[in-house]
Design a protein around this motif. Structure first.
Motif, PDB file in Angstrom:
ATOM      1  N   ALA A   1      -7.031  -5.351  -8.019  1.00 28.29           N
ATOM      2  CA  ALA A   1      -5.922  -4.394  -8.012  1.00 28.29           C
ATOM      3  C   ALA A   1      -6.139  -3.304  -9.051  1.00 28.29           C
ATOM      4  N   GLU A   2      -6.592  -3.676 -10.228  1.00 31.57           N
ATOM      5  CA  GLU A   2      -6.819  -2.683 -11.277  1.00 31.57           C
ATOM      6  C   GLU A   2      -7.940  -1.726 -10.889  1.00 31.57           C
ATOM      7  N   TYR A   3      -8.981  -2.259 -10.249  1.00 28.59           N
ATOM      8  CA  TYR A   3     -10.088  -1.410  -9.790  1.00 28.59           C
ATOM      9  C   TYR A   3      -9.589  -0.361  -8.795  1.00 28.59           C
ATOM     10  N   VAL A   4      -8.778  -0.779  -7.821  1.00 28.44           N
ATOM     11  CA  VAL A   4      -8.282   0.154  -6.801  1.00 28.44           C
ATOM     12  C   VAL A   4      -7.289   1.138  -7.419  1.00 28.44           C
ATOM     13  N   ARG A   5      -6.465   0.666  -8.356  1.00 32.35           N
ATOM     14  CA  ARG A   5      -5.526   1.566  -9.029  1.00 32.35           C
ATOM     15  C   ARG A   5      -6.248   2.672  -9.789  1.00 32.35           C
ATOM     16  N   GLN A   6      -7.298   2.299 -10.512  1.00 35.14           N
ATOM     17  CA  GLN A   6      -8.058   3.296 -11.261  1.00 35.14           C
ATOM     18  C   GLN A   6      -8.768   4.268 -10.327  1.00 35.14           C
ATOM     19  N   LEU A   7      -9.133   3.782  -9.155  1.00 42.09           N
ATOM     20  CA  LEU A   7      -9.834   4.618  -8.182  1.00 42.09           C
ATOM     21  C   LEU A   7      -8.906   5.635  -7.530  1.00 42.09           C
ATOM     22  N   THR A   8      -7.639   5.244  -7.359  1.00 43.49           N
ATOM     23  CA  THR A   8      -6.725   6.065  -6.556  1.00 43.49           C
ATOM     24  C   THR A   8      -5.496   6.569  -7.282  1.00 43.49           C
ATOM     25  N   GLY A   9      -5.075   5.863  -8.323  1.00 44.65           N
ATOM     26  CA  GLY A   9      -3.822   6.210  -8.981  1.00 44.65           C
ATOM     27  C   GLY A   9      -2.592   5.807  -8.192  1.00 44.65           C
ATOM     28  N   LEU A  10      -2.764   4.956  -7.163  1.00 45.74           N
ATOM     29  CA  LEU A  10      -1.656   4.559  -6.290  1.00 45.74           C
ATOM     30  C   LEU A  10      -1.200   3.132  -6.593  1.00 45.74           C
ATOM     31  N   PRO A  11       0.019   2.773  -6.197  1.00 44.56           N
ATOM     32  CA  PRO A  11       0.444   1.374  -6.280  1.00 44.56           C
ATOM     33  C   PRO A  11      -0.461   0.505  -5.408  1.00 44.56           C
ATOM     34  N   VAL A  12      -0.744  -0.723  -5.881  1.00 44.90           N
ATOM     35  CA  VAL A  12      -1.690  -1.608  -5.183  1.00 44.90           C
ATOM     36  C   VAL A  12      -1.122  -3.026  -5.121  1.00 44.90           C
ATOM     37  N   TYR A  13      -1.305  -3.663  -3.971  1.00 51.11           N
ATOM     38  CA  TYR A  13      -0.986  -5.087  -3.813  1.00 51.11           C
ATOM     39  C   TYR A  13      -2.229  -5.799  -3.306  1.00 51.11           C
ATOM     40  N   VAL A  14      -2.526  -6.965  -3.887  1.00 51.06           N
ATOM     41  CA  VAL A  14      -3.635  -7.795  -3.421  1.00 51.06           C
ATOM     42  C   VAL A  14      -3.096  -9.183  -3.124  1.00 51.06           C
ATOM     43  N   GLY A  15      -3.417  -9.736  -1.941  1.00 54.94           N
ATOM     44  CA  GLY A  15      -2.938 -11.052  -1.571  1.00 54.94           C
ATOM     45  C   GLY A  15      -4.018 -11.901  -0.935  1.00 54.94           C
ATOM     46  N   ASN A  16      -3.876 -13.202  -1.058  1.00 55.56           N
ATOM     47  CA  ASN A  16      -4.769 -14.151  -0.378  1.00 55.56           C
ATOM     48  C   ASN A  16      -4.667 -13.975   1.135  1.00 55.56           C
ATOM     49  N   ASP A  17      -5.793 -14.101   1.843  1.00 59.38           N
ATOM     50  CA  ASP A  17      -5.793 -13.813   3.280  1.00 59.38           C
ATOM     51  C   ASP A  17      -4.867 -14.718   4.088  1.00 59.38           C
ATOM     52  N   ALA A  18      -4.862 -16.025   3.798  1.00 54.65           N
ATOM     53  CA  ALA A  18      -3.979 -16.930   4.548  1.00 54.65           C
ATOM     54  C   ALA A  18      -2.510 -16.629   4.246  1.00 54.65           C
ATOM     55  N   ASN A  19      -2.230 -16.290   2.992  1.00 60.08           N
ATOM     56  CA  ASN A  19      -0.861 -15.912   2.647  1.00 60.08           C
ATOM     57  C   ASN A  19      -0.456 -14.615   3.338  1.00 60.08           C
ATOM     58  N   CYS A  20      -1.408 -13.687   3.465  1.00 62.67           N
ATOM     59  CA  CYS A  20      -1.108 -12.439   4.176  1.00 62.67           C
ATOM     60  C   CYS A  20      -0.813 -12.707   5.650  1.00 62.67           C
ATOM     61  N   ALA A  21      -1.579 -13.607   6.261  1.00 65.35           N
ATOM     62  CA  ALA A  21      -1.312 -13.968   7.657  1.00 65.35           C
ATOM     63  C   ALA A  21       0.092 -14.558   7.796  1.00 65.35           C
ATOM     64  N   THR A  22       0.499 -15.346   6.805  1.00 66.07           N
ATOM     65  CA  THR A  22       1.841 -15.932   6.823  1.00 66.07           C
ATOM     66  C   THR A  22       2.905 -14.862   6.640  1.00 66.07           C
ATOM     67  N   LEU A  23       2.658 -13.922   5.737  1.00 72.62           N
ATOM     68  CA  LEU A  23       3.603 -12.824   5.527  1.00 72.62           C
ATOM     69  C   LEU A  23       3.799 -11.989   6.794  1.00 72.62           C
ATOM     70  N   ALA A  24       2.714 -11.779   7.544  1.00 73.77           N
ATOM     71  CA  ALA A  24       2.820 -11.030   8.796  1.00 73.77           C
ATOM     72  C   ALA A  24       3.748 -11.738   9.773  1.00 73.77           C
ATOM     73  N   GLU A  25       3.625 -13.065   9.862  1.00 75.95           N
ATOM     74  CA  GLU A  25       4.476 -13.822  10.775  1.00 75.95           C
ATOM     75  C   GLU A  25       5.921 -13.861  10.282  1.00 75.95           C
ATOM     76  N   MET A  26       6.108 -13.844   8.962  1.00 76.14           N
ATOM     77  CA  MET A  26       7.461 -13.801   8.398  1.00 76.14           C
ATOM     78  C   MET A  26       8.133 -12.464   8.674  1.00 76.14           C
ATOM     79  N   TRP A  27       7.348 -11.390   8.669  1.00 77.10           N
ATOM     80  CA  TRP A  27       7.882 -10.027   8.803  1.00 77.10           C
ATOM     81  C   TRP A  27       8.159  -9.661  10.262  1.00 77.10           C
ATOM     82  N   LEU A  28       7.153  -9.821  11.103  1.00 75.80           N
ATOM     83  CA  LEU A  28       7.251  -9.311  12.468  1.00 75.80           C
ATOM     84  C   LEU A  28       6.820 -10.337  13.530  1.00 75.80           C
ATOM     85  N   GLY A  29       6.544 -11.562  13.114  1.00 72.46           N
ATOM     86  CA  GLY A  29       5.948 -12.521  14.032  1.00 72.46           C
ATOM     87  C   GLY A  29       6.822 -13.711  14.360  1.00 72.46           C
TER      88      GLY A  29
END
Length: 301
Positions: free
Chosen positions: A88-116
């Motif tokens: 996250a810090e690497y991407v923030r320094q590269l872009t100056g934008l807010p950044v979120y980093v998540g585990n892939d399985a947790n991201c798959a779960t978040l997708a199902e929680m949101w729209l699935g």
């Protein structure tokens, strides 16, 4: 004004990116092969980021143990060469934008929680079947990562106490969909051991050489789900991974779960069979889930 976000899914073979709006609509995609050296990996990641302009924030799904608060990742699997890295810090320094980093399985779960397919329950899980086994937990309507950010690491469950090799005794080794496909291909004399579509042709026609291998695999998945249920008592468990697109997979896992319960009164009395369904999202799951993790993070701030 509509806001757009850059979502990146880091996989063992491919780096995928998508430009997504606030409602989860994907408007553009890109991808690159995943490099195998640190400098090349970071350069490829930067390339994906710089080709997407005008985004409000960046979110990343990654295989590994992730502290979503700091964005530090302990990379695992094919990306183990990255070691421990604050992505996250690497991407923030590269872009100056807010950044979120998540585990892939947790991201798959978040997708199902949101729209699935977890939107209508409070307690559920996603179990992804691929090279290994991934998992994500939703408890009381919230993603549950645990104090060490390792909740859902179900591939590490030991399911063969007598095996001399500790790794081979785990769910991740014994319940690999990739290994199952390869075994079916070998048993049926198929030319490509990685061709899941061809293997499922034999499975769906109940070729005896394939069917026994497949049902044994589904029984191992069902045993895993029984063990998960014994601990957290979920309403719904979704099956993800490429093979979940085959209806016979969820159907046979349900069947094997019922057979296990019928074989032991304790499993009937103490375990409630969850609603077992296929996950809604395939290759887009991690991209969408990373965005939802980002939106939740921005909402907290």
């Amino acid at each position: 004004m509509q806001r757009y976000y850059l979502s990146i899914d880091i996989g063992g073979t491919t780096l995928k990116s998508a430009r997504i709006d606030h409602s989860g609509n994907i408007t553009a995609t890109d991808q690159l092969p995943t490099p195998r050296r640190v400098a090349d990996f970071l350069a490829a990641l930067a390339q994906l980021i710089h080709t997407s302009q005008g985004v409000h924030a960046i979110c990343v799904s990654v295989p590994g143990i992730v502290n979503p608060r700091s964005g530090k990742v302990e990379f695992t699997g094919a990306l183990g060469f990255m070691g421990e890295f604050n992505l996250a810090e690497y991407v923030r320094q590269l872009t100056g934008l807010p950044v979120y980093v998540g585990n892939d399985a947790n991201c798959a779960t978040l997708a199902e929680m949101w729209l699935g397919n977890l939107t209508t329950v409070d307690n559920g899980a996603v179990v992804t079947l691929g090279t290994s086994v991934g998992g994500g937990l939703m408890i009381n309507g919230q993603l549950f990562a645990g104090p060490h950010f390792r909740a859902g690491e179900i591939s590490a469950i030991v399911n063969n106490h007598d095996h001399l090799d500790p790794h081979e005794a785990t769910v991740g080794a014994s319940t690999s969909a990739v290994k199952m496909i390869a075994a079916v291909a070998t048993a049926c004399g198929l030319p490509d051991s990685r061709d899941g579509r061809r293997a499922f042709v034999e499975i769906n026609r109940h070729n005896p050489a394939a069917w026994g291998i497949f049902t044994a695999f589904c029984r191992r998945v069902a045993v895993l789900l029984v063990n998960v249920q014994a601990v957290v008592d979920l309403e719904r468990i979704l099956i993800g991974g490429g093979i979940s697109a085959q209806p016979v997979v969820v159907s046979e896992i349900r069947h094997q779960f019922k057979l296990l319960q019928e074989s032991d009164r304790r499993l009937q009395d103490d375990i409630v069979m969850p609603d077992i369904q296929a996950a809604k999202f395939g290759n887009e799951a991690n991209l969408l889930g990373a965005l939802y993790g980002l939106l939740l993070q921005l909402e907290e701030k």
